[in-house]
Scaffold this active site. Structure first.
Site, PDB file in Angstrom:
ATOM      1  N   ASN A 185      32.562  71.308  24.207  1.00  0.00           N
ATOM      2  CA  ASN A 185      32.902  72.004  22.968  1.00  0.00           C
ATOM      3  C   ASN A 185      31.782  71.814  21.956  1.00  0.00           C
ATOM      4  O   ASN A 185      30.977  70.877  22.051  1.00  0.00           O
ATOM      5  CB  ASN A 185      34.214  71.476  22.379  1.00  0.00           C
ATOM      6  N   CYS A 186      31.701  72.731  21.007  1.00  0.00           N
ATOM      7  CA  CYS A 186      30.797  72.582  19.876  1.00  0.00           C
ATOM      8  C   CYS A 186      31.665  72.442  18.624  1.00  0.00           C
ATOM      9  O   CYS A 186      32.815  72.041  18.702  1.00  0.00           O
ATOM     10  CB  CYS A 186      29.823  73.751  19.780  1.00  0.00           C
TER      11      CYS A 186
END
Length: 530
Positions: free
Chosen positions: A472-473
């Site tokens: 994820n970012c």
């Protein structure tokens, strides 16, 4: 290749978030040491000012060691497994890299003393020529070396990551197998990183020259360069590659070059931070140069433009859907205004309508250009309300924050009426318009340990057997799948997603906004449970 660059961009987010916090500390400290803001009596409180000075030193520590932080973050972010070993090898590789460069320069008789401006001027160079030559070198962790800034850290990080991923499972002959596997990585790092440094010694001057030419090209178009940067930056949002562009303008001569307290500083963010940290007054022109590509342009769309576009989409939604549209957009609006994170809102219309997205791209460029033309100098990394207050309002009228606010009101009006006009003219199906929303009632509120939600997300992604990687970012859950046809976009939207994109055949990105960290944790827990 696209997937690699997306992972690469994500790996840079940790040091960038650290820069944002350190920048806030630096800005607050600078404001509290400015007599025009807090008064002479406060500035003369020695104990308080000594503490504030320490805070500035802490922030300076972050900015002074960014190359090492980038190197570490890339190695940890891109390593397939055994990430602690990758981190150790990255630090070792970084030190070896600059030790090697330092040794080569020493053999050539190039030292800090021989390249000082004063020494070069005694050899017949003009002050400008001597300053340019001096700017080619710097001292990193005690090593006099080539001035590669964060690109040196990025290069070493990528090199160590390649070695790590290739050899961390290597099996050696039984007699020396103790040095196999993860223990082999530091050893191969010691052997091959000096070779990388030797190549860099010969190649970097050419690369540095290319960056300089690009910087000169942007400099020739003046403030119009701000329009180019702002537009292209938003245009790259769907790919996630805008992080790469950000690093180029923040840390290289493409983002400008300035002389502050006798030192040549390159890169928009470097210039602004150096000006903020300066113990002596710095001309406002320097602040303006630093803020041209950071802060103010993004502030115009984060605090004013995009929230206004959400109001327009809410107004254009069908009455029966307005409550749910409000739930969908409100959390994103708050995050956007406070922190400057715009992606949750951008994904609410980006793939629905290229027309709206193109309007957003152009308006972003216009905002950057207008702020630069009017001489504003409001900096910051995230460029939300927090940064606007610290790097704009608290700096006083010098920053011309009031002009940015005025431009922001105009920008809000342009977004609101522009979006309403385009949505109506082209009958665009923005959230809540022309179709029933597939949203749960608790959209925007996700329990940090919601196992049932995580199980649904895994199911809608095609099940565990269809997933090969989960990361994820800041705002997106990034998943690599085997068969994209098994991914059910419509059902994924019912999990509270603001948007879903497929940047490549096997890559899926689900936009959850700031709650993505907890969602990713739960999804990984479900995925790795047998």
């Amino acid at each position: 290749m696209k997937e690699f660059w997306q992972k690469f961009g994500k790996s840079l987010l940790l040091p960038i978030s650290t820069i944002a916090v350190a920048g806030i500390f630096m800005g607050l400290a600078a404001a509290l040491q400015n007599s025009a803001i807090v008064g002479e009596s406060f500035v003369n409180l020695l104990v308080v000012q000594d503490f504030i000075g320490f805070i500035r030193k802490l922030a300076g520590l972050v900015f002074g060691n960014l190359p090492l932080f980038f190197c570490l973050s890339i190695a940890v972010g891109l390593a397939k497994d055994e990430k602690p070993t990758a981190a150790f090898s990255a630090v070792l590789g970084f030190l070896v890299f600059h030790l090697t460069l330092n040794y080569i320069l020493g053999l050539k008789g190039i030292t800090a003393d021989s390249t000082s401006v004063e020494t070069l001027m005694t050899q017949g160079m003009s002050e400008v020529e001597a300053t340019i030559m001096n700017a080619k070198y710097e001292t990193v962790l005690g090593f006099f070396t080539l001035r590669m800034n964060v690109f040196g850290g990025i290069l070493v990080g990528l090199g160590v990551t390649y070695l790590h991923n290739k050899f961390y499972q290597i099996q050696l002959p039984s007699a020396i197998n103790f040095f196999g596997g993860k223990r082999f990585i530091p050893l191969i790092t010691l052997i091959l990183i000096p070779v990388l440094a030797l190549i860099s010694y010969f190649v970097w001057p050419f690369f540095d020259g290319i960056i300089g030419l690009i910087g000169q090209g942007i400099d020739k178009v003046g403030v119009f360069g701000a329009f180019i940067y702002g537009s292209v930056n938003r245009l790259l949002i769907p790919t996630g590659l805008h992080h790469i562009l950000n690093q180029v303008v923040r840390f290289t001569s493409v983002g400008g070059t300035a002389v502050i307290n006798g030192d040549t500083v390159m890169g928009a963010l470097n210039i602004f931070n150096e000006a903020i940290a300066s113990p002596t007054p710095v001309p406002n022109e320097v602040f303006q140069l630093g803020a041209r590509y950071i802060g103010q342009g993004h502030t115009l769309i984060a605090i004013f433009g995009l929230p206004a576009s959400c109001l327009a989409m809410y107004k254009m939604a069908e009455p029966k859907n307005k409550k749910r549209v409000k739930a969908l957009l409100s959390a994103g609006v708050v995050a956007c205004i406070l922190t400057g994170i715009t992606e949750p809102l951008e994904f609410s219309f980006m793939f629905v309508s290229p027309v709206l997205f193109l309007f957003h791209v152009v308006m972003t460029g216009v905002g950057y250009l207008a702020a630069a033309l009017l001489g504003c100098s409001v900096g910051g990394v995230q460029a939300g309300l927090i940064d606007f207050t610290i790097f704009g309002i608290l700096r006083g009228t010098q920053s011309k924050w009031y002009i940015v606010a005025t431009l922001g009101i105009c920008m809000a009006a342009a977004y609101y009426f522009g979006f309403k006009f385009l949505i109506k003219k082209f009958n665009i199906s923005t959230p809540g318009r022309n179709e029933d929303l597939e949203l749960t009632e608790d959209t925007g509120v996700v329990s940090p340990s919601n196992e049932e939600l995580a199980k649904k997300i895994v199911e809608y992604l095609g099940g565990k057997e269809n997933i090969t990687n989960i990361t994820n970012c800041f705002t997106r859950l990034r998943v690599t799948v085997v068969d994209p046809s098994l991914v059910d976009d419509s059902k994924l939207k019912t999990t509270g997603a603001a948007g879903i994109m497929h940047p490549s055949e096997t890559s899926v990105q689900v936009v959850y906004g700031l709650k993505v960290e907890s969602i990713a944790k739960d999804v990984k827990a479900v995925f790795y449970t047998k």
